[in-house]
Design a protein around this motif. Sequence first.
Motif, short mmCIF file in Angstrom:
data_model
loop_
_atom_site.label_atom_id
_atom_site.label_comp_id
_atom_site.label_asym_id
_atom_site.label_seq_id
_atom_site.Cartn_x
_atom_site.Cartn_y
_atom_site.Cartn_z
N LYS A 1 38.22 -7.40 42.66
CA LYS A 1 37.14 -7.31 41.69
C LYS A 1 35.81 -6.91 42.33
N HIS A 2 35.80 -6.63 43.65
CA HIS A 2 34.63 -6.03 44.29
C HIS A 2 34.92 -4.55 44.51
N TYR A 3 33.85 -3.76 44.64
CA TYR A 3 34.01 -2.33 44.80
C TYR A 3 33.97 -1.95 46.29
N GLN A 4 34.67 -0.86 46.60
CA GLN A 4 34.73 -0.35 47.97
C GLN A 4 33.40 0.27 48.38
N VAL A 5 33.02 0.11 49.64
CA VAL A 5 31.84 0.74 50.22
C VAL A 5 32.31 1.66 51.33
N THR A 6 31.84 2.91 51.33
CA THR A 6 32.32 3.91 52.29
C THR A 6 31.14 4.70 52.85
N GLY A 7 31.46 5.59 53.80
CA GLY A 7 30.54 6.62 54.24
C GLY A 7 30.99 7.95 53.66
N TYR A 8 30.06 8.69 53.03
CA TYR A 8 30.47 9.88 52.26
C TYR A 8 29.44 10.98 52.46
N GLY A 9 29.92 12.23 52.37
CA GLY A 9 29.03 13.38 52.44
C GLY A 9 29.14 14.10 53.77
N ILE A 10 28.44 15.23 53.85
CA ILE A 10 28.43 16.06 55.05
C ILE A 10 26.99 16.34 55.41
N ASN A 11 26.60 16.00 56.62
CA ASN A 11 25.22 16.21 57.11
C ASN A 11 24.18 15.68 56.13
N GLY A 12 24.49 14.52 55.58
CA GLY A 12 23.52 13.85 54.70
C GLY A 12 23.58 14.29 53.26
N THR A 13 24.44 15.25 52.94
CA THR A 13 24.53 15.74 51.56
C THR A 13 25.73 15.08 50.89
N GLY A 14 25.47 14.36 49.79
CA GLY A 14 26.53 13.65 49.10
C GLY A 14 26.40 13.79 47.61
N ASP A 15 26.44 12.67 46.88
CA ASP A 15 26.31 12.71 45.42
C ASP A 15 25.52 11.48 44.98
N SER A 16 25.47 11.28 43.66
CA SER A 16 24.63 10.21 43.11
C SER A 16 25.15 8.82 43.46
N ASN A 17 26.40 8.70 43.90
CA ASN A 17 26.92 7.39 44.32
C ASN A 17 26.36 6.94 45.67
N ASP A 18 25.45 7.76 46.26
CA ASP A 18 24.80 7.39 47.51
C ASP A 18 23.44 6.74 47.28
N PHE A 19 23.06 6.54 46.03
CA PHE A 19 21.70 6.08 45.73
C PHE A 19 21.68 4.56 45.56
N TRP A 20 20.69 3.92 46.21
CA TRP A 20 20.54 2.46 46.17
C TRP A 20 19.08 2.10 45.87
N ARG A 21 18.91 1.07 45.07
CA ARG A 21 17.55 0.57 44.82
C ARG A 21 17.32 -0.64 45.72
N ILE A 22 16.22 -0.60 46.45
CA ILE A 22 15.90 -1.69 47.37
C ILE A 22 15.00 -2.69 46.67
N GLU A 23 15.42 -3.94 46.61
CA GLU A 23 14.67 -4.99 45.90
C GLU A 23 14.41 -6.15 46.87
N VAL A 24 13.14 -6.39 47.13
CA VAL A 24 12.75 -7.49 48.02
C VAL A 24 12.80 -8.79 47.23
#
Length: 811
Positions: A501-524
């Motif tokens: 029930k948890h989602y997988q976390v991976t490394g994705y893309g080529i030379n820093g180019t990926g898709d919208s699943n690479d976006f994270w909001r940082i919340e302090v």
Amino acid sequence: MLCATGRLLAARAATTLSAPPKSRGSAFRCRRRELHFPEHPELLFCDSSAGWLTRPSVPPGRRAVLRRGRMPPAMGGGLAGPEPRPRRGRSASQAARAAGTEAAARSPKRPARGSWRFEAVGRWVPLALVTLLSFATRFHRLEEPRHICWDETHFGKMGSYYINRTFFFDVHPPLGKMLIGLAGYLSGYDGTFLFQKPGDKYEHHSYIGMRGFCAFLGSWLVPFAYLTVLDLSRSLPAALLTAALLTFDTGCLTLSQYILLDPILMFFIMAAMLSMVKYNSCADRPFSAPWWFWLSLTGISLAGALGVKFVGLFIILQVGLNTIADLWHLFGDLSISLMTVGKHLTARILCLIVLPLALYTAIFAVHITVLNKSGPGDGFFSSAFQARLSGNNLHNASIPEHLAYGSVITVKNLKMAIGYLHSHPHLYPEGVGARQQQVTTYLHKDYNNLWIIKKHNTDSDPLDPSSPVEFVRHGDIIRLEHKQTSRNLHSHYHEAPLTRKHYQVTGYGINGTGDSNDFWRIEVVNRKFGNRIKVLRSRFRLIHLVTGCVLGSSGKVLPKWGWEQLEVTCTPYLKETLNSIWNVEDHINPKLPNISLEVLQPSFPEILLESHMVMIRGNNGLKPKDNEFTSKPWHWPINYQGLRFSGANDTDFRVYLLGNPVVWWLNLLSIAVYLLSGSIIAVAMQRGVQLPAEVEGLSQVLLRGGGQVLLGWMLHYFPFFLMGRVLYFHHYFPAMLFSSMLTGILWDTLLRLCAWRLAKGIHVVGILSLLLGTAYSFYLFHPLAYGMVGPLAQDPESPMAGLRWLESWDF
């Protein structure tokens, strides 16, 4: 002491019974002091010229017998003869001295002196012989084998760390390793041996000092057990049988001869047990010098046991239960004032709580002071902790205070022993989510922990000198690009490798180019939108923009395809936990000014708390190593399977940890017999069955002395059934010490009962048979401990041929 007191009182009675004082009517009084014997209420001892008196309620015939100077049989001491209790007036010691002076005046001096000398010889010679034999067996062939055996690779290496003052992490408290390091330093070891793996030869390095220190402490287990049983049973044969069981046990011998924590731990456990029994025996002299000495030594031993391993909590529990029972009995004694009960309580709080805690804290203070250089254990601890270690990149470091785009950073999880956000070129295997680059957490410093923080909607270089500095703020949407592989931190709806029930976390893309699943909001955590993010101090969460899940680590260890690192997942459950809170540790950005990190170093209480949290988590997460023989608690008492210390074939020097089967199976039988016989005796006494005085005395020894060591066995054995960590055969040995003491008490008592009922020679023959059988079994199995070279046990030419009684024994 009881026997001597009885003889002195008998001498006084023989000279004074003929002149009883006059009584008024039917009563008489003892003006100065009375000694009262609970089992003989008809007797009074008057500390005046009257001597022994009888109460008026005693029948005339009984009084006539007493007045002729005859003593009841049980008054001479021994198990059935209780010690006289002073009631009022002068102290018992004064009365004893007065009686002793008069008795000595009527007896020649030479026999008394010779008797005293004989008694001293009879007390000290057996102890000296037991101690000498214990040391001789433990130090015999101590230098062999001349290579690393089993866990010497860990604890020898940790001793080297102390000599070099290099910080490391271990799941156990530090006292045992500190003592090993000190022993090595004092014996000339320079701390340069690598201790890489079992089988590596020591060559010119001095290792005997560390082995000798462990053997020295292991040798004291036998005399400690001897004295404990002697005090509990008042029986020399019981103490000698216990000493023989431990001296001739191949398992105890093996553990005592190597650089391990076990002999140090068992030394403090047995020292605490002996001290507790000794201060219990001083109960008739509370607040005397011996009473304070043994009570304080109990507290010191408890601190030592806990300072070596958390298993020391079991002996602390036993001493605590004994103390509660003791205080409860004192509270119920109406002849003692509440003020005195309060003094007893205060003394135990000081010696058994305050003193051990102070010493235990001092152990960690020394540990932290000595290990002040950066080492392999840094990553297990917080960034603030690492800042105090010389050589760590955070020590006396100056780094940019606020996080900016383009910075190279490491991201550390705030939960203890989780580590750094990490990735490497390896992919998840087939059938484990998407076959993309693995993302884990790793406990050690590594270049694969480095990430570059970038804006989510631009690929421009933020480190371009012509572009302005842009700080990362609470609520920003970011990308984290792995510096070594140029893949982005990524998540999607595939299931995580281990956590359902948890989602997988991976490394994705080529030379820093990926898709919208690479976006994270940082919340302090607990901050307002727009505020800058501070390095080390700001605690933040990373929220996946597409799925809404939170980046975290489950703490579960991945299989070998994941290099046994920890799983990283994206959890859809948004509750704040330490698993999903991170902070920035390393921060490299040449466009920003630096600040010093000295102000972030933690206080000693914070270090102490953090150290224990890391140790407990590390202990619970221990997993077996490759080709390692783990075991289950039910295996241990039956000696089901040993543990290979050294060697595997006929050309190796082989050492095999296995208990002497005669000793271990006798101990197992003793536990069963004790439970049966003890239950029968307890039921009989509870129902008021009249037992002969000698039988009743022996029964009390069996129930009280045997019950005390049975409790120790249970407390040091059954908790392992509740543990989730990996377990090994050597974990049973503290419990084995208590089962051996129970065996000594049980068979001595049962043989005495048989001798009382049948023939007196049964006791002597029985004890000698047990002693000789134990010694002969040691002769058969001693190659397991001292080492074997040549054919294996299956070969008829092997010295162990025919001795592999169980198929599970692998020697």
